[in-house]
Structures are given as structure tokens and as C-alpha cells.
Scaffold this active site. Structure first.
Site, PDB file in Angstrom:
ATOM      1  N   HIS A  23      64.776  47.907 -36.611  1.00 33.41           N
ATOM      2  CA  HIS A  23      66.207  48.124 -36.397  1.00 33.41           C
ATOM      3  C   HIS A  23      66.974  47.000 -37.074  1.00 33.41           C
ATOM      4  O   HIS A  23      66.619  45.824 -36.925  1.00 33.41           O
ATOM      5  CB  HIS A  23      66.546  48.165 -34.903  1.00 33.41           C
ATOM      6  N   TYR A  66      76.018  46.545 -39.555  1.00 28.29           N
ATOM      7  CA  TYR A  66      74.853  46.890 -40.379  1.00 28.29           C
ATOM      8  C   TYR A  66      74.811  46.196 -41.732  1.00 28.29           C
ATOM      9  O   TYR A  66      73.867  46.405 -42.495  1.00 28.29           O
ATOM     10  CB  TYR A  66      74.789  48.412 -40.563  1.00 28.29           C
TER      11      TYR A  66
HETATM   12  O1  CA2 Z   1      70.139  48.884 -35.792  1.00 28.73           O
HETATM   13  C1  CA2 Z   1      69.591  49.904 -36.225  1.00 28.73           C
HETATM   14  O2  CA2 Z   1      68.937  49.909 -37.251  1.00 28.73           O
HETATM   15  C2  CA2 Z   1      69.793  51.236 -35.499  1.00 28.73           C
HETATM   16  O3  CA2 Z   1      68.578  51.950 -35.563  1.00 28.73           O
HETATM   17  C3  CA2 Z   1      70.886  51.982 -36.249  1.00 28.73           C
HETATM   18  C4  CA2 Z   1      71.284  53.285 -35.556  1.00 28.73           C
HETATM   19  C5  CA2 Z   1      71.622  53.043 -34.091  1.00 28.73           C
HETATM   20  O4  CA2 Z   1      71.873  54.287 -33.445  1.00 28.73           O
HETATM   21  C6  CA2 Z   1      70.478  52.341 -33.374  1.00 28.73           C
HETATM   22  O5  CA2 Z   1      70.875  52.107 -32.042  1.00 28.73           O
HETATM   23  C7  CA2 Z   1      70.163  51.028 -34.046  1.00 28.73           C
HETATM   24  C8  CA2 Z   1      72.527  53.875 -36.224  1.00 28.73           C
HETATM   25  C9  CA2 Z   1      72.354  54.176 -37.675  1.00 28.73           C
HETATM   26  C10 CA2 Z   1      73.685  54.500 -38.242  1.00 28.73           C
HETATM   27  O6  CA2 Z   1      73.825  53.768 -39.431  1.00 28.73           O
HETATM   28  C11 CA2 Z   1      75.081  53.603 -39.931  1.00 28.73           C
HETATM   29  C12 CA2 Z   1      75.154  52.831 -41.041  1.00 28.73           C
HETATM   30  C13 CA2 Z   1      76.388  52.578 -41.599  1.00 28.73           C
HETATM   31  C14 CA2 Z   1      77.524  53.140 -41.056  1.00 28.73           C
HETATM   32  C15 CA2 Z   1      77.417  53.936 -39.940  1.00 28.73           C
HETATM   33  C16 CA2 Z   1      76.184  54.169 -39.385  1.00 28.73           C
END
Ligand code: CA2
Length: 152
Positions: A103, A26
Site C-alpha cells: 500500500h 498518493y
Molecule cells: O495506499 C494504498 O495504496 C491503497 O491501497 C490505495 C487505495 C485505498 O483504497 C487503500 O485504502 C489504500 C485507493 C487507490 C486509489 O488510488 C488513487 C490514486 C490517485 C487518485 C485517486 C485514487
């Protein structure tokens, strides 16, 4: 009534952790950075942004409902709810505002369970795998839809 020059930016569960964990997936930008990126992109087109993030599905739905009152469109990263939530999809469909789904990661290149989005068919703009810069892309493309320049 003329369309308000305001967008609702919605970030779903766990996106408050941006910049603190999983930088390989991310990146290192924080949620505050993401909200600024979207705000700046909107401002370049004369729009403002109301940003919300919640880890609670019902709160997100209430925010989406309230957008009917004062927003011209919704930019949303539903987080993991993308792949599970019929109720979030129904809320977006019910308010009948143009929606941009964004995303950060390339969900199609990740686990199989991330390939399906309940939100995709109620969104007119889809931005995937551009990192946090994708929020600016989503804002720009959504404003083009709102202002009638293009349909996606
Ligand atoms: O890629 C994306 O933006 C997602 O929406 C992010 C979601 C994931 O479940 C989708 O499949 C794709 C997860 C968000 C969690 O964000 C975090 C950020 C930093 C550390 C841990 C989690």
C-alpha cells in the site's frame, strides 16, 4: 519444473489515477512509474515483471489465476478491494504462490475502514506507507522469499 523468474504485479481499482489526483495522499508518480519501479527492482535480481491494472474485480481474479502458469509470485496493491473482497483473497489463496501486499499510503493511520485487509493473512510480505518506493521493497522482499533467502 523450475520456478519461473517472473512476478505478476497487480494494481487494483483506481490506481490508474495515480499522479493525477490526491497527490497529498498518493504522491505524484504515475502508474507507469510504479510499474517501472517494480520492473527495475526485479531486474536487479534477474526477474521480470508482468504488470496488470484493472478496475474490475473479475479481471483481477482471472489475472491472478493465470499467474499459476508462468509466475513465481505476486505483488499486489488491491486498492479499495483490500478492505472488501473475500473473492480476491480466495483467488490469491487458491493459486498458492507467495504474495506481497503493498500500500502506498499508511492505511493504519487513515480511516478505520482501511485498517482491515482481507489479503493480509494470505500475503507473506507486507509493505505499507513507503509511497511508491514500497513497490521496490515489496519486490525485493518477495524475491528473497522465492529464492529461499528469508521467509519475509
Ligand atoms: O495506499 C494504498 O495504496 C491503497 O491501497 C490505495 C487505495 C485505498 O483504497 C487503500 O485504502 C489504500 C485507493 C487507490 C486509489 O488510488 C488513487 C490514486 C490517485 C487518485 C485517486 C485514487
Amino acid at each position: 519444473m523450475p520456478s519461473p523468474r517472473r512476478l505478476l504485479l497487480v494494481n487494483g481499482p483506481n490506481l490508474n489515477l495515480l499522479g493525477t489526483r490526491e497527490p497529498d495522499v498518493y504522491g505524484t508518480a504515475t502508474l507507469a512509474d510504479v510499474e517501472q519501479i517494480a520492473t527495475d527492482a526485479a531486474a536487479r535480481r534477474g526477474f521480470e515483471v508482468r504488470a496488470v491494472q484493472s478496475n474490475h474485480e473479475g479481471v483481477l481474479i482471472d489475472e491472478i489465476h493465470s499467474a499459476r502458469e508462468d509466475c513465481a509470485g505476486i505483488v499486489i496493491n488491491p486498492g479499495g478491494l483490500t478492505h472488501t473482497s473475500v473473492v480476491l483473497r480466495d483467488a490469491l489463496s487458491a493459486v498458492a504462490l507467495p504474495v506481497a501486499e503493498v500500500h502506498i499510503s499508511d492505511v493504519k493511520a487513515r480511516e478505520e475502514f482501511r485498517h482491515h485487509s482481507y489479503v493480509a493473512d494470505v500475503a507473506v510480505v507486507h509493505v505499507v506507507g513507503e509511497g511508491v518506493a514500497g513497490y521496490a521493497t515489496a519486490v525485493e522482499r518477495l524475491i528473497r522469499v522465492i529464492t529461499g533467502l528469508t521467509d519475509n
